[in-house]
Design a protein around this motif. Structure first.
Motif, mmCIF file in Angstrom:
data_model
loop_
_atom_site.group_PDB
_atom_site.id
_atom_site.type_symbol
_atom_site.label_atom_id
_atom_site.label_comp_id
_atom_site.label_asym_id
_atom_site.label_seq_id
_atom_site.Cartn_x
_atom_site.Cartn_y
_atom_site.Cartn_z
ATOM 1 N N GLU A 271 31.879 42.007 54.523
ATOM 2 C CA GLU A 271 33.294 42.358 54.685
ATOM 3 C C GLU A 271 33.528 42.813 56.131
ATOM 4 O O GLU A 271 32.753 43.597 56.677
ATOM 5 N N ARG B 115 36.760 41.004 51.210
ATOM 6 C CA ARG B 115 36.258 40.791 49.850
ATOM 7 C C ARG B 115 37.066 41.635 48.859
ATOM 8 O O ARG B 115 36.538 42.578 48.264
ATOM 9 N N PRO B 116 38.344 41.257 48.681
ATOM 10 C CA PRO B 116 39.187 42.014 47.751
ATOM 11 C C PRO B 116 38.907 41.630 46.300
ATOM 12 O O PRO B 116 38.243 40.628 46.040
ATOM 13 N N SER B 117 39.480 42.409 45.379
ATOM 14 C CA SER B 117 39.420 42.016 43.971
ATOM 15 C C SER B 117 40.451 40.901 43.755
ATOM 16 O O SER B 117 41.367 40.732 44.576
ATOM 17 N N ILE B 118 40.317 40.175 42.653
ATOM 18 C CA ILE B 118 41.288 39.108 42.381
ATOM 19 C C ILE B 118 42.696 39.704 42.264
ATOM 20 O O ILE B 118 43.666 39.149 42.782
ATOM 21 N N ALA B 119 42.789 40.859 41.637
ATOM 22 C CA ALA B 119 44.101 41.484 41.444
ATOM 23 C C ALA B 119 44.781 41.788 42.776
ATOM 24 O O ALA B 119 46.007 41.753 42.884
ATOM 25 N N ALA B 120 43.982 42.090 43.801
ATOM 26 C CA ALA B 120 44.564 42.488 45.088
ATOM 27 C C ALA B 120 44.837 41.298 46.015
ATOM 28 O O ALA B 120 45.361 41.475 47.120
ATOM 29 N N TRP C 127 36.513 30.325 46.511
ATOM 30 C CA TRP C 127 36.094 30.501 45.121
ATOM 31 C C TRP C 127 34.772 29.796 44.858
ATOM 32 O O TRP C 127 34.466 28.777 45.491
ATOM 33 N N ARG D 50 34.898 32.460 40.132
ATOM 34 C CA ARG D 50 34.508 33.722 40.808
ATOM 35 C C ARG D 50 35.021 33.727 42.240
ATOM 36 O O ARG D 50 34.773 32.795 43.011
ATOM 37 N N SER E 270 42.543 47.253 54.567
ATOM 38 C CA SER E 270 41.683 46.644 53.547
ATOM 39 C C SER E 270 41.074 47.715 52.642
ATOM 40 O O SER E 270 40.680 47.425 51.520
ATOM 41 N N GLU F 57 45.523 48.204 47.601
ATOM 42 C CA GLU F 57 46.327 48.243 46.373
ATOM 43 C C GLU F 57 47.292 49.413 46.348
ATOM 44 O O GLU F 57 47.945 49.657 45.349
#
Ligand code: BTN
Length: 254
Positions: free
Chosen positions: A41, A76-81, A129, A133, A186, A190
């Motif tokens: 990251e 390297r965020p989460s999918i939600a973010a 992706w 993932r 970063s 969120e």
């Protein structure tokens, strides 16, 4: 005198992992390869001249040597973010401009930063992706520092920072400020504060817009944005259409 060399940039950004190329086809492509190989990251790819830069909507984005900040940073965020990456890019560039004294900085939805009303940068976030993932995101940015647009088709739309601010700038200093703001956001991806920082600079609200989404044209007035960065457009029938940044093919200068 600006020293835009690998050694100098590396020293300024230490201990960050970086790769500098005097010339590259696309820093987004190089960063995507590096990401897939496990880059950490914050790792960043920088070039001084980009030959096959990619813009949004499949457009090309050429940058002459010595004139711009051209970089792609690995996040390297989460999918939600994921939808928040667009905001992060525009806010970090806006803050960099404000830190060097710019006053007329606005964001044109979703992530064009306007300086004195002209487009001063392009931001291209691309998710990488592996099946379903998420491996990470490459956040590409091209910031016009001293590109001369006078002989180009972009003369009415694009601007560079130096002539607008009437000062010489050092790209390594700009890079240092910008990466600090990206690092900061970063870690707060969120949080409401990122949405607020984006929304407060957003120029599009209240304007007439025309957007193509999934082959359908949406025309109306941009009434609001939601916390994932979607634009809420009231169409001619009075209905609210929700437009996601990722789906937008164009937005008119209405
Ligand atoms: C836009 O169309 O507004 C987005 C342009 C994004 C250009 C940047 S320059 C660095 C990175 N590498 C690319 O190939 N594109 C992005």
């Amino acid at each position: 005198m600006e020293h835009y060399t690998s050694d100098h940039i590396q020293q300024a950004l230490a201990p960050r992992t970086m790769r500098f190329y005097p010339q590259a086809d696309s820093t987004n492509d190089l960063a995507a390869e590096w990401l897939a190989q496990g880059a950490s990251e914050g790792a960043v790819v920088i070039t001084n001249e980009q030959l096959k830069g990619r813009g949004r909507l499949g457009r090309s984005w050429y940058t002459p040597p010595d004139t711009a900040l051209i970089l792609s940073i690995i996040l390297r965020p989460s999918i939600a973010a994921l939808p928040r990456i667009t905001m992060l890019g525009a806010v970090a560039i806006s803050e960099m401009l404000e830190q060097i004294g710019a006053t007329d900085v606005r964001i044109k939805w979703p992530n064009d930063v306007l300086l004195a009303g002209g487009k001063v940068c392009g931001v291209l976030p691309e998710a990488v992706w592996n099946g379903d993932r998420l491996q990470g995101v490459v956040l590409g940015m091209g910031i016009n520092v001293r590109i001369d647009f006078s002989e180009t088709d972009l003369v009415r739309k694009a601007v560079s920072i130096e002539p607008i601010m009437n000062q010489s700038l050092d790209r390594v200093e700009l890079l240092t400020i910008l990466l600090k703001r990206i690092d900061y956001w970063s870690k707060h991806l969120e949080e409401e504060t990122l949405f607020d920082a984006w929304k407060v600079r957003l120029k599009t609200l209240g304007e007439s817009v025309r957007i193509e989404q999934n082959g359908q044209l949406i025309a109306g007035v941009a009434e609001a944005v939601d916390s994932l960065g979607a634009l809420l457009v009231r169409d001619a029938d009075g209905a609210i259409q929700r437009v996601l940044a990722g789906d937008v093919l164009f937005i008119d200068e209405a």
